[in-house]
Motif scaffolding. Structure first.
Motif, mmCIF file in Angstrom:
data_model
loop_
_atom_site.group_PDB
_atom_site.id
_atom_site.type_symbol
_atom_site.label_atom_id
_atom_site.label_comp_id
_atom_site.label_asym_id
_atom_site.label_seq_id
_atom_site.Cartn_x
_atom_site.Cartn_y
_atom_site.Cartn_z
ATOM 1 N N PHE A 195 0.820 -1.168 0.037
ATOM 2 C CA PHE A 195 -0.013 0.143 0.003
ATOM 3 C C PHE A 195 0.893 1.556 0.135
ATOM 4 N N GLN A 196 2.294 0.999 -0.002
ATOM 5 C CA GLN A 196 2.858 2.109 -0.025
ATOM 6 C C GLN A 196 2.844 3.290 1.154
ATOM 7 N N LEU A 197 2.893 2.620 2.184
ATOM 8 C CA LEU A 197 2.856 3.441 3.468
ATOM 9 C C LEU A 197 3.848 3.789 3.887
ATOM 10 N N ALA B 120 -8.425 1.862 -2.512
ATOM 11 C CA ALA B 120 -7.150 2.885 -2.591
ATOM 12 C C ALA B 120 -6.507 2.933 -4.062
ATOM 13 N N GLN C 75 -7.822 -2.643 -1.468
ATOM 14 C CA GLN C 75 -6.887 -2.178 -2.832
ATOM 15 C C GLN C 75 -7.448 -1.394 -3.919
ATOM 16 N N TRP D 157 -8.197 6.184 -5.177
ATOM 17 C CA TRP D 157 -7.506 7.361 -4.402
ATOM 18 C C TRP D 157 -6.363 7.723 -5.147
ATOM 19 N N ARG D 158 -5.687 6.893 -5.645
ATOM 20 C CA ARG D 158 -4.247 7.073 -6.408
ATOM 21 C C ARG D 158 -4.479 7.174 -7.891
ATOM 22 N N THR E 141 -4.209 5.802 2.863
ATOM 23 C CA THR E 141 -4.027 6.324 1.462
ATOM 24 C C THR E 141 -4.832 7.491 0.967
ATOM 25 N N HIS F 138 0.692 12.544 6.609
ATOM 26 C CA HIS F 138 0.527 11.252 7.039
ATOM 27 C C HIS F 138 0.385 11.003 8.455
#
Length: 496
Positions: free
Chosen positions: A92-94, A178, A175, A181-182, A336, A345
């Motif tokens: 999720f690239q957190l 998310a 996913q 949103w991306r 996200t 964040h």
């Protein structure tokens, strides 16, 4: 990634999940089925449609019969959960270390999952099922084998513990949301969804064959029969169960976290449709339009997944893995969406610390209550076995019977008033008509078989002098049966 301690998401998750697991490990109670497996060493999961659980536990125990190897299964589960947090954080690239750990904590930090963690023999199989289901949902679309790989992972999860399927469904939805949103290309999201649907159908078809070959016994058959007309009633019942066990302020904190996903999914789907619409084809526009109502609705249904079509589903904390997955999905969607709303964040971390603190608090109270309940029932069991031995010197005893239940000690009753969910998580082994009462007593010495006493006999005994009187129970000997009549909070038990 931050270089401050802890240096990565794995370390942070290890700390958080450790705070959840430690109180249960410290209590060290044999929990329901554990008593039979610890004393007899049987497997028995295959007849519940969980054949891989048999295989895993036989391997971990270096063969049968099984023995209690605590804390090895619990520590293995802890490592798997921490590894999953690192994997989800990357998928999720957190950013940072703590955000992935806080987002994933609800998967096993949910108050309902405390029951799963309490089973000494089941904790590894249930957690392995959760982790495999999550990996199946997160598996990227790469290579020719991606579809059979996802299918195999999901099938393995089902063969370990069926409710893990709900974790899979919710992470798939998370996913998709998310990705919206991306601003991920619609074609990529549709291919991703198609891949997951294909893997799900294949896994379910193969698992249907497994069920046909493995499910045996009255309990398993009763809770595996299908009734599609029961979906609406089951959905209402599951959510009613959640609302009734999450009635306090602390419970509402977790309900709010679970509910955040719904408006964020709706806003994200609308935002994505508006931004993508001008350049989309007819088919994509239909998909965009359907996503707006279906994604939020799916989040409300997905926690219960295939259990909704069962004629008689089990309503117990251990099957509620989907609620923890819904909280985790909410946290992941929130993490996200926050950068897209031009918010740092670290604000998401601040928000997620609150439910994390609640989960750690409930786990701590639960662990302490579990320890108190163990000491209370163990003390009673020792006294009861001694009473049976003393009575056998004076009478011929062909059996024993329990009337009512042992209940909870004062500290546990106090904790239950503040945390109603503890009533669902703290089983009373010494309970009338429950098979585990015999196993509880046998841990302290030999006892004759359990008998059932007619209601008329119980009514007659209520005002008679007992053969033995103790603070928690009275003992009557009638027709060669020792009848243990429990008091409840200092009062005689109700006539049933």
């Amino acid at each position: 990634m931050s270089r401050s301690f802890p240096r990565n998401a794995f370390s942070a998750a290890l700390i958080l999940f450790g705070l959840i697991l430690w109180p249960i490990l410290h209590a060290d109670r044999l929990y329901i089925d554990d008593m039979g497996r610890a004393s007899a060493g049987y497997l028995g999961w295959g007849s519940d449609g969980r054949p891989l659980a048999n295989v895993l536990m036989e391997v971990v125990n270096a063969g049968t019969p099984l023995t209690d190897i605590t804390p090895v299964p619990q520590l293995a589960a802890l490592l798997m959960l921490a590894g999953l947090a690192a994997l989800i954080g990357r998928r999720f690239q957190l950013p940072g270390s703590w955000l992935p750990a806080l987002c994933v904590l609800p998967l096993a930090g949910s108050p309902y999952y405390l029951e799963n963690l309490s089973y000494k023999f089941d904790v590894l199989t249930m957690t392995a099922a959760l982790v495999l289901a999550a990996i199946a949902a997160l598996d990227p679309m790469r290579g020719r084998l991606q579809l059979p790989r996802k299918m195999l992972l999901l099938l393995m999860a089902l063969c370990l513990y069926q409710p893990a399927a709900n974790v899979y469904v919710l992470l798939v939805i998370a996913q998709i949301v998310a990705g919206q949103w991306r601003d991920t290309a619609p074609g990529i999201l549709l291919r991703q969804l198609g891949s997951q649907i294909g893997a799900t159908l294949l896994a379910c078809l193969l698992y249907a064959v497994v069920l046909k070959q493995t499910v045996r016994g009255g309990y398993s058959n009763a809770h595996s029969s299908i009734d599609p007309t029961a979906v609406a009633a089951n959905l209402a019942h599951f959510w009613h169960y959640v609302l009734m066990t999450m009635t306090t302020l602390r419970g509402w904190v977790l309900l709010v976290l679970a509910g955040v996903a719904v408006p964020l999914a709706l806003i994200g789907a609308l935002r994505y449709a508006i931004r993508t619409w001008p350049h989309a084809g007819v088919g994509t526009r239909i998909a965009l339009g359907l996503a707006v109502p279906l994604l939020p609705l799916a989040l409300l249904v997905a926690p219960w997944g295939p259990m909704l079509v069962l004629a008689d589903p089990v309503f117990a904390p251990r099957v509620m893995m989907g609620f923890g997955a819904l909280m985790a999905a909410s946290a992941l969607i929130l993490a996200t969406a926050v950068p897209r709303l031009r918010v740092d964040h670290r604000y998401a971390i601040g928000l997620l610390v609150v439910p994390a603190a609640v989960m750690v608090l409930i786990a701590s109270v639960y662990g302490n209550s579990l320890e108190q309940q163990k000491a209370y029932e163990d003390n009673l069991s020792g006294n009861m076995v001694d009473d049976v031995a003393a009575l056998r010197l004076q009478n011929q005893l062909d059996g024993i019977a329990l009337v009512g239940e042992a209940g909870h000690p004062p500290i546990v009753r106090h904790n239950m008033r503040k945390h109603p969910i503890l009533a669902e998580l703290l089983p009373v082994h010494l309970t009338q008509g429950w098979g585990w009462a015999t196993e509880q007593l046998r841990m302290f010495g030999p006892v004759p078989p359990m008998r059932t006493i007619p209601a008329e006999t119980i009514e007659q005994l209520a005002n008679q002098k007992p053969d033995i009187a103790r603070a928690a129970y009275r003992v009557y000997v009638r027709d060669h049966v020792a009848i243990f009549m429990f008091k409840r909070n200092g009062e005689p038990p109700p006539i049933r």
